[in-house]
Design a protein around this motif. Structure first.
Motif, PDB file in Angstrom:
ATOM      1  N   TRP A 123     -78.449 -57.732 -12.631  1.00  0.00           N
ATOM      2  CA  TRP A 123     -77.575 -56.589 -12.388  1.00  0.00           C
ATOM      3  C   TRP A 123     -76.180 -56.809 -12.979  1.00  0.00           C
ATOM      4  O   TRP A 123     -75.184 -56.365 -12.448  1.00  0.00           O
ATOM      5  CB  TRP A 123     -77.495 -56.259 -10.894  1.00  0.00           C
ATOM      6  CG  TRP A 123     -78.770 -55.702 -10.396  1.00  0.00           C
ATOM      7  CD1 TRP A 123     -79.167 -54.404 -10.424  1.00  0.00           C
ATOM      8  CD2 TRP A 123     -79.851 -56.436  -9.830  1.00  0.00           C
ATOM      9  NE1 TRP A 123     -80.426 -54.286  -9.905  1.00  0.00           N
ATOM     10  CE2 TRP A 123     -80.877 -55.528  -9.528  1.00  0.00           C
ATOM     11  CE3 TRP A 123     -80.065 -57.783  -9.549  1.00  0.00           C
ATOM     12  CZ2 TRP A 123     -82.073 -55.902  -8.974  1.00  0.00           C
ATOM     13  CZ3 TRP A 123     -81.267 -58.157  -8.990  1.00  0.00           C
ATOM     14  CH2 TRP A 123     -82.249 -57.219  -8.703  1.00  0.00           C
ATOM     15  N   TYR A 124     -76.139 -57.480 -14.129  1.00  0.00           N
ATOM     16  CA  TYR A 124     -74.859 -57.739 -14.785  1.00  0.00           C
ATOM     17  C   TYR A 124     -74.241 -56.450 -15.321  1.00  0.00           C
ATOM     18  O   TYR A 124     -73.021 -56.311 -15.342  1.00  0.00           O
ATOM     19  CB  TYR A 124     -75.027 -58.747 -15.925  1.00  0.00           C
ATOM     20  CG  TYR A 124     -75.568 -60.072 -15.462  1.00  0.00           C
ATOM     21  CD1 TYR A 124     -74.869 -60.841 -14.537  1.00  0.00           C
ATOM     22  CD2 TYR A 124     -76.775 -60.551 -15.931  1.00  0.00           C
ATOM     23  CE1 TYR A 124     -75.353 -62.054 -14.103  1.00  0.00           C
ATOM     24  CE2 TYR A 124     -77.269 -61.773 -15.501  1.00  0.00           C
ATOM     25  CZ  TYR A 124     -76.558 -62.519 -14.583  1.00  0.00           C
ATOM     26  OH  TYR A 124     -77.051 -63.714 -14.151  1.00  0.00           O
ATOM     27  N   ILE A 125     -75.070 -55.533 -15.750  1.00  0.00           N
ATOM     28  CA  ILE A 125     -74.549 -54.279 -16.287  1.00  0.00           C
ATOM     29  C   ILE A 125     -73.895 -53.453 -15.170  1.00  0.00           C
ATOM     30  O   ILE A 125     -72.904 -52.759 -15.397  1.00  0.00           O
ATOM     31  CB  ILE A 125     -75.651 -53.490 -17.042  1.00  0.00           C
ATOM     32  CG1 ILE A 125     -75.038 -52.471 -18.002  1.00  0.00           C
ATOM     33  CG2 ILE A 125     -76.595 -52.803 -16.104  1.00  0.00           C
ATOM     34  CD1 ILE A 125     -74.507 -53.074 -19.243  1.00  0.00           C
ATOM     35  N   VAL A 126     -74.434 -53.554 -13.952  1.00  0.00           N
ATOM     36  CA  VAL A 126     -73.829 -52.872 -12.808  1.00  0.00           C
ATOM     37  C   VAL A 126     -72.474 -53.514 -12.499  1.00  0.00           C
ATOM     38  O   VAL A 126     -71.485 -52.811 -12.255  1.00  0.00           O
ATOM     39  CB  VAL A 126     -74.761 -52.921 -11.579  1.00  0.00           C
ATOM     40  CG1 VAL A 126     -74.094 -52.343 -10.350  1.00  0.00           C
ATOM     41  CG2 VAL A 126     -76.057 -52.182 -11.865  1.00  0.00           C
ATOM     42  N   ALA A 127     -72.427 -54.837 -12.537  1.00  0.00           N
ATOM     43  CA  ALA A 127     -71.164 -55.539 -12.290  1.00  0.00           C
ATOM     44  C   ALA A 127     -70.141 -55.203 -13.376  1.00  0.00           C
ATOM     45  O   ALA A 127     -68.947 -55.023 -13.091  1.00  0.00           O
ATOM     46  CB  ALA A 127     -71.403 -57.043 -12.230  1.00  0.00           C
ATOM     47  N   TYR A 128     -70.602 -55.099 -14.616  1.00  0.00           N
ATOM     48  CA  TYR A 128     -69.707 -54.748 -15.719  1.00  0.00           C
ATOM     49  C   TYR A 128     -69.162 -53.332 -15.537  1.00  0.00           C
ATOM     50  O   TYR A 128     -67.955 -53.095 -15.696  1.00  0.00           O
ATOM     51  CB  TYR A 128     -70.460 -54.867 -17.043  1.00  0.00           C
ATOM     52  CG  TYR A 128     -69.687 -54.393 -18.229  1.00  0.00           C
ATOM     53  CD1 TYR A 128     -68.632 -55.135 -18.735  1.00  0.00           C
ATOM     54  CD2 TYR A 128     -70.001 -53.193 -18.861  1.00  0.00           C
ATOM     55  CE1 TYR A 128     -67.906 -54.700 -19.823  1.00  0.00           C
ATOM     56  CE2 TYR A 128     -69.283 -52.754 -19.945  1.00  0.00           C
ATOM     57  CZ  TYR A 128     -68.244 -53.503 -20.424  1.00  0.00           C
ATOM     58  OH  TYR A 128     -67.524 -53.066 -21.492  1.00  0.00           O
ATOM     59  N   ALA A 129     -70.026 -52.385 -15.203  1.00  0.00           N
ATOM     60  CA  ALA A 129     -69.580 -51.004 -14.981  1.00  0.00           C
ATOM     61  C   ALA A 129     -68.593 -50.943 -13.821  1.00  0.00           C
ATOM     62  O   ALA A 129     -67.581 -50.225 -13.884  1.00  0.00           O
ATOM     63  CB  ALA A 129     -70.778 -50.100 -14.722  1.00  0.00           C
ATOM     64  N   LEU A 130     -68.853 -51.704 -12.769  1.00  0.00           N
ATOM     65  CA  LEU A 130     -67.926 -51.750 -11.635  1.00  0.00           C
ATOM     66  C   LEU A 130     -66.584 -52.326 -12.075  1.00  0.00           C
ATOM     67  O   LEU A 130     -65.524 -51.807 -11.708  1.00  0.00           O
ATOM     68  CB  LEU A 130     -68.516 -52.582 -10.494  1.00  0.00           C
ATOM     69  CG  LEU A 130     -67.608 -52.785  -9.288  1.00  0.00           C
ATOM     70  CD1 LEU A 130     -67.325 -51.462  -8.597  1.00  0.00           C
ATOM     71  CD2 LEU A 130     -68.228 -53.783  -8.318  1.00  0.00           C
ATOM     72  N   GLY A 131     -66.616 -53.374 -12.880  1.00  0.00           N
ATOM     73  CA  GLY A 131     -65.378 -53.978 -13.366  1.00  0.00           C
ATOM     74  C   GLY A 131     -64.561 -53.022 -14.211  1.00  0.00           C
ATOM     75  O   GLY A 131     -63.332 -52.949 -14.076  1.00  0.00           O
ATOM     76  N   ILE A 132     -65.221 -52.282 -15.089  1.00  0.00           N
ATOM     77  CA  ILE A 132     -64.514 -51.298 -15.923  1.00  0.00           C
ATOM     78  C   ILE A 132     -63.918 -50.192 -15.049  1.00  0.00           C
ATOM     79  O   ILE A 132     -62.770 -49.772 -15.248  1.00  0.00           O
ATOM     80  CB  ILE A 132     -65.467 -50.697 -16.984  1.00  0.00           C
ATOM     81  CG1 ILE A 132     -65.899 -51.763 -17.983  1.00  0.00           C
ATOM     82  CG2 ILE A 132     -64.841 -49.516 -17.690  1.00  0.00           C
ATOM     83  CD1 ILE A 132     -64.784 -52.294 -18.844  1.00  0.00           C
ATOM     84  N   TYR A 133     -64.673 -49.723 -14.079  1.00  0.00           N
ATOM     85  CA  TYR A 133     -64.186 -48.656 -13.203  1.00  0.00           C
ATOM     86  C   TYR A 133     -62.996 -49.139 -12.374  1.00  0.00           C
ATOM     87  O   TYR A 133     -61.999 -48.425 -12.236  1.00  0.00           O
ATOM     88  CB  TYR A 133     -65.312 -48.168 -12.289  1.00  0.00           C
ATOM     89  CG  TYR A 133     -64.910 -47.008 -11.421  1.00  0.00           C
ATOM     90  CD1 TYR A 133     -64.690 -45.750 -11.966  1.00  0.00           C
ATOM     91  CD2 TYR A 133     -64.730 -47.172 -10.055  1.00  0.00           C
ATOM     92  CE1 TYR A 133     -64.301 -44.686 -11.170  1.00  0.00           C
ATOM     93  CE2 TYR A 133     -64.348 -46.117  -9.250  1.00  0.00           C
ATOM     94  CZ  TYR A 133     -64.136 -44.879  -9.816  1.00  0.00           C
ATOM     95  OH  TYR A 133     -63.752 -43.824  -9.026  1.00  0.00           O
ATOM     96  N   LEU A 134     -63.086 -50.357 -11.820  1.00  0.00           N
ATOM     97  CA  LEU A 134     -61.975 -50.885 -11.029  1.00  0.00           C
ATOM     98  C   LEU A 134     -60.736 -51.120 -11.896  1.00  0.00           C
ATOM     99  O   LEU A 134     -59.611 -50.904 -11.447  1.00  0.00           O
ATOM    100  CB  LEU A 134     -62.393 -52.175 -10.321  1.00  0.00           C
ATOM    101  CG  LEU A 134     -63.436 -52.018  -9.209  1.00  0.00           C
ATOM    102  CD1 LEU A 134     -63.799 -53.374  -8.628  1.00  0.00           C
ATOM    103  CD2 LEU A 134     -62.969 -51.066  -8.133  1.00  0.00           C
ATOM    104  N   LEU A 135     -60.941 -51.548 -13.139  1.00  0.00           N
ATOM    105  CA  LEU A 135     -59.820 -51.713 -14.063  1.00  0.00           C
ATOM    106  C   LEU A 135     -59.156 -50.365 -14.341  1.00  0.00           C
ATOM    107  O   LEU A 135     -57.926 -50.251 -14.346  1.00  0.00           O
ATOM    108  CB  LEU A 135     -60.301 -52.347 -15.370  1.00  0.00           C
ATOM    109  CG  LEU A 135     -59.261 -52.523 -16.472  1.00  0.00           C
ATOM    110  CD1 LEU A 135     -58.155 -53.471 -16.025  1.00  0.00           C
ATOM    111  CD2 LEU A 135     -59.922 -53.028 -17.732  1.00  0.00           C
ATOM    112  N   ASN A 136     -59.956 -49.341 -14.540  1.00  0.00           N
ATOM    113  CA  ASN A 136     -59.433 -47.995 -14.772  1.00  0.00           C
ATOM    114  C   ASN A 136     -58.630 -47.509 -13.561  1.00  0.00           C
ATOM    115  O   ASN A 136     -57.542 -46.934 -13.709  1.00  0.00           O
ATOM    116  CB  ASN A 136     -60.588 -47.039 -15.085  1.00  0.00           C
ATOM    117  CG  ASN A 136     -60.113 -45.670 -15.455  1.00  0.00           C
ATOM    118  OD1 ASN A 136     -59.003 -45.486 -15.920  1.00  0.00           O
ATOM    119  ND2 ASN A 136     -60.963 -44.686 -15.240  1.00  0.00           N
TER     120      ASN A 136
END
Length: 176
Positions: free
Chosen positions: A54-67
């Motif tokens: 689920w690395y892609i989910v973690a990556y999407a979460l990271g991008i969203y939190l950065l935004n």
């Protein structure tokens, strides 16, 4: 006699009102809210680490939190954009005002803290829920995602720092 759709609508309305009341009651407890979000994020990271997926989910979460974080740091009214807007309206060459009698605007965030917390908490809980479904376990080479996220973080942070520093310079010029 009430139909089932009316009953469903009224129960949904009641649930929304209860949820809003809970949010309203949690407003003054800033530290506890963020600790709860941090704990949920910790459990999500433990889930990703233990499951090794689920690395892609973690990556999407990271991008969203950065935004969200960048929106939290940026001013609602950007002085550099206002100068461009005024230049277009007036047809004159835009410059920063140097008079002290102009209106002072305090720093207002583009994304208030409560909305930042609420959106971040929802995103973490949704990501945690997604980590339990195999359909979201897309096979990716996670070091590439980490490096790409770090590059985005550095680039957007430097941009945000330049925007905030431009706002500080603008405020200092106006107040002098």
């Amino acid at each position: 006699m009430l139909s089932t759709s009316t009953l469903d609508w009224s129960s949904q309305l009641k649930q929304k009102q209860q949820y809003q009341a809970l949010l309203d009651q949690s407003t003054p407890f800033v530290l506890y809210r963020w600790v709860g979000t941090g704990v949920a994020l910790f459990f999500f990271f433990i889930r990703v680490f233990v499951a090794q997926g689920w690395y892609i989910v973690a990556y999407a979460l990271g991008i969203y939190l950065l935004n969200l974080f960048l929106a939290f740091l940026q001013p609602k009214f950007d002085p550099s954009n206002e100068a461009i807007d005024n230049e277009m309206e007036d047809g004159a060459v835009g410059s920063l005002p140097t008079k002290q009698d102009e209106e002072f605007r305090p720093f207002i965030r583009r994304l208030p803290e409560f909305k930042f917390w609420h959106s971040a908490t929802r995103a973490v809980l949704i990501a945690f829920g997604c980590s339990w479904f195999e359909i979201f376990n897309v096979p990716v080479f996670w070091p590439v995602l980490v490096m790409y996220w770090l590059m985005l973080f550095i680039l957007t942070s430097t941009y945000c720092a330049s925007v905030v520093s431009a706002g500080i310079v603008y405020a200092n010029i106006v107040l002098q």
